[in-house]
Write a protein that holds these residues in place. Sequence first.
Motif: not given
Lengths: 115, 114
Positions: B32, B94-102, A45, A35, A104
């Motif tokens: 989430y 959490r960005d739904g369906g998007s790995w890792g991304k907050l 991100f 980030y 995380q």
Amino acid sequence: KAGVTQTPRYLIKTRGQQVTLSCSPISGHRSVSWYQQTPGQGLQFLFEYFSETQRNKGNFPGRFSGRQFSNSRSEMNVSTLELGDSALYLCASSLGDRGLAETQYFGPGTRLLVL
Amino acid sequence: AQSVAQPEDQVNVAEGNPLTVKCTYSVSGNPYLFWYVQYPNRGLQFLLKYITGDNLVKGSYGFEAEFNKSQTSFHLKKPSALVSDSALYFCAVRDGGSWGKLQFGAGTQVVVTP
């Protein structure tokens, strides 16, 4: 367990140079996310890696790139630095295989100043 | 797209008084939600998260958060604030369906005065 470590903690570069930042995740974590934090744009991100593969990417130019090694350590590289790249770069690690509820854990960050 | 909003840039509270930091969210699907805190020159520390189940989530350092689906809110609370709670607080989804991304909110600066 040791936490997420990032090196170096501080960097000063000049415009046009390139820089490489390093992140070591928590032991056992296979996902690393990056980030960028700036006063104007907040936390944004960059990308996420899992098992040496980029799984997700944010809206940053191609000058920003990354990679992950077999031991889950990750590096990010910024080429042709611009003044606007001055920021705190944060790395976060997670298990990587627990879905959307996964937590995380962040490192202390690398503060980059571009002159 | 998922998003969160933190309507207050700064919250001022006297030590010993209750602390509330507000967050509202917009998601498609199940939310989430996460809270993190950042101290000066430090990274983000995880406080708590909502996945499903009880609307009151308890976290680290005496913090808790109340999930309200009808108001699409996830406010962070602490019954009695400490001077050491002075920091920058971030709500994230959490960005739904998007790995890792907050997806983070803009952050709320909390100032606790003695």
